[in-house]
Design an enzyme around this catalytic site. Structure first.
Site, PDB file in Angstrom:
ATOM      1  N   ASP A   1      -6.254  -3.411   2.446  1.00  0.00           N
ATOM      2  CA  ASP A   1      -6.413  -2.010   2.863  1.00  0.00           C
ATOM      3  C   ASP A   1      -6.322  -0.991   1.731  1.00  0.00           C
ATOM      4  O   ASP A   1      -5.890   0.145   1.933  1.00  0.00           O
ATOM      5  CB  ASP A   1      -5.420  -1.658   3.981  1.00  0.00           C
ATOM      6  CG  ASP A   1      -5.594  -2.551   5.206  1.00  0.00           C
ATOM      7  OD1 ASP A   1      -6.739  -2.989   5.452  1.00  0.00           O
ATOM      8  OD2 ASP A   1      -4.611  -2.807   5.902  1.00  0.00           O
TER       9      ASP A   1
ATOM     10  N   ASP B   1      -0.475   2.360   4.557  1.00  0.00           N
ATOM     11  CA  ASP B   1      -1.766   1.668   4.546  1.00  0.00           C
ATOM     12  C   ASP B   1      -1.805   0.373   3.743  1.00  0.00           C
ATOM     13  O   ASP B   1      -2.337  -0.612   4.220  1.00  0.00           O
ATOM     14  CB  ASP B   1      -2.914   2.577   4.061  1.00  0.00           C
ATOM     15  CG  ASP B   1      -2.854   3.966   4.664  1.00  0.00           C
ATOM     16  OD1 ASP B   1      -2.772   4.058   5.902  1.00  0.00           O
ATOM     17  OD2 ASP B   1      -2.852   4.941   3.912  1.00  0.00           O
TER      18      ASP B   1
ATOM     19  N   ASP C   1      -1.062  -3.151   2.351  1.00  0.00           N
ATOM     20  CA  ASP C   1      -0.345  -4.294   2.899  1.00  0.00           C
ATOM     21  C   ASP C   1      -0.508  -5.471   1.957  1.00  0.00           C
ATOM     22  O   ASP C   1      -1.532  -5.594   1.279  1.00  0.00           O
ATOM     23  CB  ASP C   1      -0.913  -4.683   4.272  1.00  0.00           C
ATOM     24  CG  ASP C   1      -0.869  -3.532   5.266  1.00  0.00           C
ATOM     25  OD1 ASP C   1       0.230  -3.033   5.528  1.00  0.00           O
ATOM     26  OD2 ASP C   1      -1.939  -3.135   5.761  1.00  0.00           O
TER      27      ASP C   1
ATOM     28  N   ARG D   1       1.616   2.965  15.698  1.00  0.00           N
ATOM     29  CA  ARG D   1       1.775   1.723  16.461  1.00  0.00           C
ATOM     30  C   ARG D   1       3.231   1.616  16.907  1.00  0.00           C
ATOM     31  O   ARG D   1       4.136   2.017  16.192  1.00  0.00           O
ATOM     32  CB  ARG D   1       1.404   0.542  15.559  1.00  0.00           C
ATOM     33  CG  ARG D   1       1.422  -0.807  16.207  1.00  0.00           C
ATOM     34  CD  ARG D   1       0.880  -1.893  15.260  1.00  0.00           C
ATOM     35  NE  ARG D   1      -0.540  -1.703  15.038  1.00  0.00           N
ATOM     36  CZ  ARG D   1      -1.146  -1.801  13.852  1.00  0.00           C
ATOM     37  NH1 ARG D   1      -0.456  -2.072  12.769  1.00  0.00           N
ATOM     38  NH2 ARG D   1      -2.445  -1.625  13.742  1.00  0.00           N
TER      39      ARG D   1
ATOM     40  N   GLU E   1      -8.464   2.003   2.644  1.00  0.00           N
ATOM     41  CA  GLU E   1      -7.794   2.862   3.628  1.00  0.00           C
ATOM     42  C   GLU E   1      -6.730   3.721   2.931  1.00  0.00           C
ATOM     43  O   GLU E   1      -6.594   4.914   3.211  1.00  0.00           O
ATOM     44  CB  GLU E   1      -7.149   1.991   4.714  1.00  0.00           C
ATOM     45  CG  GLU E   1      -6.510   2.771   5.831  1.00  0.00           C
ATOM     46  CD  GLU E   1      -5.859   1.863   6.881  1.00  0.00           C
ATOM     47  OE1 GLU E   1      -5.191   2.421   7.762  1.00  0.00           O
ATOM     48  OE2 GLU E   1      -5.991   0.627   6.819  1.00  0.00           O
TER      49      GLU E   1
END
Length: 178
Positions: free
Chosen positions: A120, A105, A107, A23, A123
């Site tokens: 997450d 990943d 958070d 991102r 993930e």
């Protein structure tokens, strides 16, 4: 490279462990840099996802990065109070292109009422297996979750009202003098 100065705009790039770009945030105003830390603010900035999707942030957000900690903090300033999104991530590096870090990943979201949520985990476990996160990386990240939660619980650094007031006011001063 020379460190960016107060009032400069930088891009922020988040990568995944395999080196792929995750991102990008286009414009973040630098409010303070030191040997280890960067404090900045962005508002209605363009975000580009790895799949090419683009969106614009909805509110001002103070950002905090530190080279000694494996997390970064985004304080979103909203009418209902400050919400935090904390990324477990590698310490940042800065080059001519952007401030860069690896997103791991996990958070932690903190709501205006103080409620915390670890996000997450699935993930993180999937990527840990896929990309073979080392035992050392896993240990460091889990230790930094504890440091982060301690900061949240004790209103340390970016989690204090004074921090938000000082740095958001500074952002407004700089933004209105442009």
């Amino acid at each position: 490279m020379n460190a960016p100065k107060e009032g400069d705009y930088i891009a922020i790039q988040s990568y995944k462990h395999d080196g792929s770009l995750h991102r990008t945030w286009r414009d973040t105003m630098v409010l303070k840099t030191s040997e280890n830390a960067v404090i900045g603010c962005n508002d209605h900035t363009l975000v580009t996802e790895s799949d090419g999707r683009k969106w614009v942030t909805r509110e001002p957000a103070l950002i905090y990065f530190h080279k000694k900690y494996w997390f970064n903090v985004v304080a979103m300033i909203r009418e209902g109070g400050v919400s935090y999104y904390c990324n477990l991530a590698s310490p940042h590096v800065m080059d001519q292109e952007a401030l860069k870090y690896i997103d791991y990943d996990l958070d932690v979201k903190v709501f205006p009422n103080g409620e915390k949520r670890l996000l997450d985990v699935d993930e993180y476990e999937a990527h840990s297996a896929k990309w073979h996160y080392s035992a050392e990386t896993d240990r460091i990240l889990k230790a930094n979750v504890k440091v982060l939660v301690d900061w949240i619980n004790n209103g340390k650094g970016p989690f204090s009202k004074e921090y938000i007031d000082i740095w958001y006011n500074r952002y407004q001063e700089l933004a209105h003098h442009r």
